[in-house]
Motif scaffolding. Structure first.
Motif, PDB file in Angstrom:
ATOM      1  N   HIS A 108      19.371  28.399  -0.040  1.00 25.04           N
ATOM      2  CA  HIS A 108      18.644  27.220   0.398  1.00 25.04           C
ATOM      3  C   HIS A 108      19.053  26.656   1.746  1.00 25.04           C
ATOM      4  O   HIS A 108      18.340  25.818   2.298  1.00 25.04           O
TER       5      HIS A 108
ATOM      6  N   GLN B  90      17.824  30.160   5.528  1.00 26.02           N
ATOM      7  CA  GLN B  90      16.393  29.946   5.722  1.00 26.02           C
ATOM      8  C   GLN B  90      15.928  30.468   7.076  1.00 26.02           C
ATOM      9  O   GLN B  90      14.809  30.969   7.203  1.00 26.02           O
TER      10      GLN B  90
ATOM     11  N   GLU C 144       3.328  32.898   1.873  1.00 27.01           N
ATOM     12  CA  GLU C 144       4.734  32.842   2.261  1.00 27.01           C
ATOM     13  C   GLU C 144       4.967  33.573   3.581  1.00 27.01           C
ATOM     14  O   GLU C 144       5.739  33.105   4.434  1.00 27.01           O
TER      15      GLU C 144
ATOM     16  N   ASP D 246       1.884  21.474   4.603  1.00 29.64           N
ATOM     17  CA  ASP D 246       2.421  21.752   3.274  1.00 29.64           C
ATOM     18  C   ASP D 246       3.325  22.983   3.360  1.00 29.64           C
ATOM     19  O   ASP D 246       2.870  24.071   3.716  1.00 29.64           O
ATOM     20  N   THR D 247       4.612  22.802   3.049  1.00 33.20           N
ATOM     21  CA  THR D 247       5.569  23.916   3.135  1.00 33.20           C
ATOM     22  C   THR D 247       6.083  24.336   1.762  1.00 33.20           C
ATOM     23  O   THR D 247       7.101  25.019   1.661  1.00 33.20           O
ATOM     24  N   ARG D 248       5.379  23.955   0.709  1.00 27.70           N
ATOM     25  CA  ARG D 248       5.883  24.224  -0.639  1.00 27.70           C
ATOM     26  C   ARG D 248       5.963  25.708  -0.968  1.00 27.70           C
ATOM     27  O   ARG D 248       6.696  26.090  -1.889  1.00 27.70           O
TER      28      ARG D 248
ATOM     29  N   PRO E 117      10.034  26.606  -0.653  1.00 29.05           N
ATOM     30  CA  PRO E 117      10.449  25.276  -1.098  1.00 29.05           C
ATOM     31  C   PRO E 117      11.723  24.713  -0.457  1.00 29.05           C
ATOM     32  O   PRO E 117      11.929  23.508  -0.482  1.00 29.05           O
ATOM     33  N   TYR E 118      12.572  25.554   0.111  1.00 36.63           N
ATOM     34  CA  TYR E 118      13.814  25.050   0.705  1.00 36.63           C
ATOM     35  C   TYR E 118      13.715  24.847   2.212  1.00 36.63           C
ATOM     36  O   TYR E 118      14.662  24.359   2.837  1.00 36.63           O
TER      37      TYR E 118
ATOM     38  N   ARG F 235      11.796  22.874   4.172  1.00 37.27           N
ATOM     39  CA  ARG F 235      11.685  21.528   4.736  1.00 37.27           C
ATOM     40  C   ARG F 235      13.051  20.847   4.842  1.00 37.27           C
ATOM     41  O   ARG F 235      13.402  20.292   5.889  1.00 37.27           O
TER      42      ARG F 235
END
Length: 327
Positions: free
Chosen positions: A85, A90, A149, A175-177, A180-181, A183
């Protein structure tokens, strides 16, 4: 099958655990030095060799190994990416997604293992904490990477590598979901920018606070700051660059007794391990907001694709409004 992992410890653990397939350790540090859309840029190599003391032959061998992995993508039935994460991981993940998004994968399946916690580990720093017996079952939880992704990873890398930091804040409005890590990692990256309050980034701020509170040994400072800012995934060599930087300029914030050479890729001297770091009067004033570090000493720092340089008109982070501004 090819497993691309974030460090030697994870790679060794997967091999000892008998993971099926080959293991490739991705040997890069995208949270340090100049970043370009193509990270093989010669200026990046020059910086990393000089700043971290990495032998040029070793650095270039790592780049060649990574390039070969991309060129041989179609030879694998499946490629599994193993990341966590923090910002360190990332940025590696989006670099890989950026590359894979623009390469034809053919019949190769691209999968991802990416976690931000693990039972019994608090705080959770990453996959390197886990034993082979804990790591191997995570392979069963991998998921096939989807087009969304890949797209998001490509856009994230291009924003991170941009010379205009507003590209990153603009990117975070979407939206970066799907990743998920990403942002929270990027928000930590933005906090590395000098503050509008005193010119300190979050690493320098945490260091001066630790010194104020009584810590004075280099390894102790690294442990305290890296634990507090675990979302950075910052290694010791990168931290030494921050620490040494605060001892430079016309008005140093810190001093070391005795004066020592900071470690590089090659080695850490006993003298460095036993040195004591002290907060100078200027550093105490900057910490209180009575002085500004950049006004006093200027700055010369790469954050992603952004080069912060000089003492005026430098991009700074306003934590209260979570915006970047020039000052």
């Amino acid at each position: 099958m090819l497993h691309i992992v974030n460090g030697d410890h994870v790679g060794d653990s997967l091999r000892r655990g008998g993971i099926q397939g080959d293991v490739l350790v991705w040997r890069e540090l995208y949270t340090e030095g100049p970043i370009f859309a193509d990270p093989r840029h010669e200026a990046r190599t020059t910086h990393m060799v000089a700043a971290l003391g990495i032998p040029p032959d070793l650095w270039n061998a790592g780049l060649a190994e990574q390039t070969l992995a991309f060129e041989q993508t179609a030879e694998h039935e499946e490629i599994v990416l193993w990341f966590e994460h923090d910002l360190f991981d990332q940025t590696m993940l989006i670099r890989l997604l950026h590359e894979f998004e623009r390469r034809p994968l053919g019949r190769t399946r691209l999968s991802l293992v990416c976690i931000g916690e693990y039972p019994g580990f608090e705080p959770f720093h990453g996959l390197g904490q886990l034993s082979p017996e804990q790591l191997i079952p995570l392979a069963d939880e991998r998921h096939e990477i989807q087009p969304e992704e890949l797209r998001l990873g490509r856009e994230a890398w291009e924003a991170y590598a941009s010379a205009d930091p507003r590209s990153l804040t603009d990117f975070l409005r979407q939206d970066t979901r799907a990743l998920p890590y990403l942002r929270s990692a990027f928000r930590m990256h933005l906090a590395r920018y000098p503050s509008v309050r005193n010119g300190l980034g979050i690493v320098e701020q945490a260091t001066l606070e630790a010194l104020r509170d009584g810590a004075d040994a280099p390894l102790e400072l690294f442990r305290l700051v890296s634990d507090r800012l675990s979302l950075l995934g910052m290694g010791d060599l990168q931290y030494w660059l921050y620490l040494a930087g605060m001892m430079q300029g016309p008005h140093p914030l810190l001093a070391a007794q005795p004066t020592v050479r900071f470690p590089t890729f090659a080695a850490m001297s006993p003298e460095f391990q036993h040195a004591r770091i002290s907060l100078m009067g200027t550093g105490a004033k900057v910490l209180k907001g009575e002085e500004d570090r950049i006004t006093l000493n200027g700055i010369d720092l790469w954050l992603g694709g952004v080069h912060l340089y000089g003492s005026k008109g430098v991009w700074r982070w306003d934590e209260s409004s979570e915006t970047l501004e020039r000052k």
